[in-house]
Write a protein that holds these residues in place. Sequence first.
Motif, PDB file in Angstrom:
ATOM      1  N   UNK A  42     -22.413  22.170 -42.633  1.00 28.77           N
ATOM      2  CA  UNK A  42     -21.897  22.161 -44.199  1.00 28.77           C
ATOM      3  C   UNK A  42     -20.396  21.573 -43.587  1.00 28.77           C
ATOM      4  N   UNK A  43     -20.022  21.547 -42.444  1.00 27.78           N
ATOM      5  CA  UNK A  43     -18.568  20.737 -42.234  1.00 27.78           C
ATOM      6  C   UNK A  43     -17.589  21.386 -41.658  1.00 27.78           C
ATOM      7  N   UNK A  44     -18.115  22.440 -40.796  1.00 29.28           N
ATOM      8  CA  UNK A  44     -17.029  23.234 -40.113  1.00 29.28           C
ATOM      9  C   UNK A  44     -17.306  22.635 -38.575  1.00 29.28           C
ATOM     10  N   UNK A  45     -16.377  22.261 -38.116  1.00 28.56           N
ATOM     11  CA  UNK A  45     -16.097  21.833 -36.733  1.00 28.56           C
ATOM     12  C   UNK A  45     -15.508  22.621 -35.783  1.00 28.56           C
ATOM     13  N   UNK A  46     -15.931  23.116 -34.747  1.00 29.40           N
ATOM     14  CA  UNK A  46     -15.630  24.293 -33.859  1.00 29.40           C
ATOM     15  C   UNK A  46     -15.340  23.824 -32.479  1.00 29.40           C
ATOM     16  N   UNK A  47     -14.038  23.954 -31.823  1.00 26.87           N
ATOM     17  CA  UNK A  47     -13.748  23.433 -30.533  1.00 26.87           C
ATOM     18  C   UNK A  47     -13.255  24.894 -29.818  1.00 26.87           C
ATOM     19  N   UNK A  48     -14.351  25.462 -29.147  1.00 23.69           N
ATOM     20  CA  UNK A  48     -13.829  26.709 -28.457  1.00 23.69           C
ATOM     21  C   UNK A  48     -13.179  26.648 -27.326  1.00 23.69           C
ATOM     22  N   UNK A  49     -12.569  27.811 -26.804  1.00 19.90           N
ATOM     23  CA  UNK A  49     -11.596  27.813 -25.466  1.00 19.90           C
ATOM     24  C   UNK A  49     -12.473  27.277 -24.178  1.00 19.90           C
ATOM     25  N   UNK A  50     -13.947  27.564 -24.645  1.00 23.63           N
ATOM     26  CA  UNK A  50     -14.613  27.577 -23.016  1.00 23.63           C
ATOM     27  C   UNK A  50     -14.764  25.934 -22.891  1.00 23.63           C
ATOM     28  N   UNK A  51     -15.052  25.211 -23.861  1.00 21.42           N
ATOM     29  CA  UNK A  51     -15.326  23.787 -23.851  1.00 21.42           C
ATOM     30  C   UNK A  51     -16.800  23.542 -23.731  1.00 21.42           C
ATOM     31  N   UNK A  52     -17.499  24.086 -22.881  1.00 25.01           N
ATOM     32  CA  UNK A  52     -18.859  24.106 -22.808  1.00 25.01           C
ATOM     33  C   UNK A  52     -19.627  22.727 -22.656  1.00 25.01           C
ATOM     34  N   UNK A  53     -18.885  22.186 -21.171  1.00 27.22           N
ATOM     35  CA  UNK A  53     -19.441  21.003 -20.869  1.00 27.22           C
ATOM     36  C   UNK A  53     -20.788  21.340 -20.386  1.00 27.22           C
ATOM     37  N   UNK A  54     -21.896  20.178 -20.464  1.00 27.41           N
ATOM     38  CA  UNK A  54     -23.151  20.262 -19.878  1.00 27.41           C
ATOM     39  C   UNK A  54     -22.994  19.334 -18.592  1.00 27.41           C
ATOM     40  N   UNK A  55     -23.423  20.052 -17.460  1.00 26.48           N
ATOM     41  CA  UNK A  55     -23.057  19.054 -16.112  1.00 26.48           C
ATOM     42  C   UNK A  55     -24.099  17.914 -16.080  1.00 26.48           C
ATOM     43  N   UNK A  56     -25.430  17.895 -16.741  1.00 23.36           N
ATOM     44  CA  UNK A  56     -26.417  16.951 -16.940  1.00 23.36           C
ATOM     45  C   UNK A  56     -26.347  15.998 -17.849  1.00 23.36           C
ATOM     46  N   UNK A  57     -25.325  15.866 -18.699  1.00 25.43           N
ATOM     47  CA  UNK A  57     -24.976  15.002 -19.744  1.00 25.43           C
ATOM     48  C   UNK A  57     -23.791  14.209 -19.148  1.00 25.43           C
ATOM     49  N   UNK A  58     -23.734  13.012 -19.599  1.00 28.03           N
ATOM     50  CA  UNK A  58     -22.783  11.930 -19.418  1.00 28.03           C
ATOM     51  C   UNK A  58     -21.657  12.551 -20.628  1.00 28.03           C
ATOM     52  N   UNK A  90      -8.465  18.070 -18.642  1.00 30.89           N
ATOM     53  CA  UNK A  90      -7.909  17.351 -19.711  1.00 30.89           C
ATOM     54  C   UNK A  90      -9.197  16.433 -20.589  1.00 30.89           C
ATOM     55  N   UNK A  91      -9.960  15.887 -19.669  1.00 27.80           N
ATOM     56  CA  UNK A  91     -10.811  15.197 -20.033  1.00 27.80           C
ATOM     57  C   UNK A  91     -11.926  15.956 -20.847  1.00 27.80           C
ATOM     58  N   UNK A  92     -12.235  17.074 -20.087  1.00 24.21           N
ATOM     59  CA  UNK A  92     -13.104  17.646 -21.017  1.00 24.21           C
ATOM     60  C   UNK A  92     -12.842  18.411 -22.173  1.00 24.21           C
ATOM     61  N   UNK A  93     -11.437  18.723 -22.367  1.00 23.98           N
ATOM     62  CA  UNK A  93     -10.923  19.095 -23.666  1.00 23.98           C
ATOM     63  C   UNK A  93     -10.977  17.909 -24.613  1.00 23.98           C
ATOM     64  N   UNK A  94     -10.677  16.511 -24.245  1.00 24.88           N
ATOM     65  CA  UNK A  94     -11.095  15.369 -24.882  1.00 24.88           C
ATOM     66  C   UNK A  94     -12.538  15.327 -25.502  1.00 24.88           C
ATOM     67  N   UNK A  95     -13.307  15.535 -24.572  1.00 24.89           N
ATOM     68  CA  UNK A  95     -14.753  15.542 -25.285  1.00 24.89           C
ATOM     69  C   UNK A  95     -15.255  16.576 -25.810  1.00 24.89           C
ATOM     70  N   UNK A  96     -14.488  17.745 -25.739  1.00 24.65           N
ATOM     71  CA  UNK A  96     -14.966  18.933 -26.602  1.00 24.65           C
ATOM     72  C   UNK A  96     -14.438  18.722 -28.156  1.00 24.65           C
ATOM     73  N   UNK A  97     -13.092  18.054 -28.219  1.00 22.05           N
ATOM     74  CA  UNK A  97     -12.747  17.738 -29.432  1.00 22.05           C
ATOM     75  C   UNK A  97     -13.390  16.496 -30.137  1.00 22.05           C
TER      76      UNK A  97
END
Length: 234
Positions: free
Chosen positions: A79-95, A135-142
């Motif tokens: 519906x249009x809510x975009x969430x950037x959590x503290x944890x960032x949640x990067x997937x090691x198997x994804x570029x 910092x790069x992970x935070x950029x990806x999360x946003x």
Amino acid sequence: MAELLRLENVTAGYGDSIVLEDVSFNMQQGDSLALLGRNGVGKSTLLVTLMGLTRLHSGKVVWQGKDISKVASYQRAHAGLGWVPQERFMFPSLTVEEHLTVVARPGPWNIKKIYEIFPRLLERRSNMGNQLSGGEQQMVAIARALMTNPSLLLLDEPMEGLAPIIVQDLSRVIRRLISDEGLAVIVVEQHAKLALGMTSNAIVLERGRIVHQSDSASLMQDAETLSRLVAVAA
């Protein structure tokens, strides 16, 4: 402008534990809000409540005129809510690029526009999630949240643990999202003056309740209130 979000007397928490009590506020389309307070007062809980990840004991969450209090989290994202959590949640198997394209939804934000505001991600587009700096992970999360083309972006401590130069870069991006792109944003941030400098309005929480609401510029100038409620030195 049309109303985007409204909370009516929201009391919420985890299981039987209540963290937020009688919280009410509203936002218009394109508004920006700094959500401030000391540690443990319910700031992050408010964001996850908006995403439907807590137990709503009472009150109502209204999104674009519709009551979404009982709507599932994935439906709120659609519906249009975009969430950037503290944890960032990067997937090691994804570029980097896969992190972005896997969540893409139709709208103005596409991979080309993401790389325009985050040129570092263009350079790192083939790197895996576990090969990125904080910092790069935070950029990806946003960027990943933007690729869902939200109407409201929820940022939970986006500057936490980052080098000053990265904080400057991300601050510029957030300001651009608000001022140039007209995106509504809620920022939870321990650095109160940084958050106030990016937003138009501010709310301060204490023990799960709103104890202060004003425009950000007024609160920035109110050293006594900042010191008393947010522990910011004058």
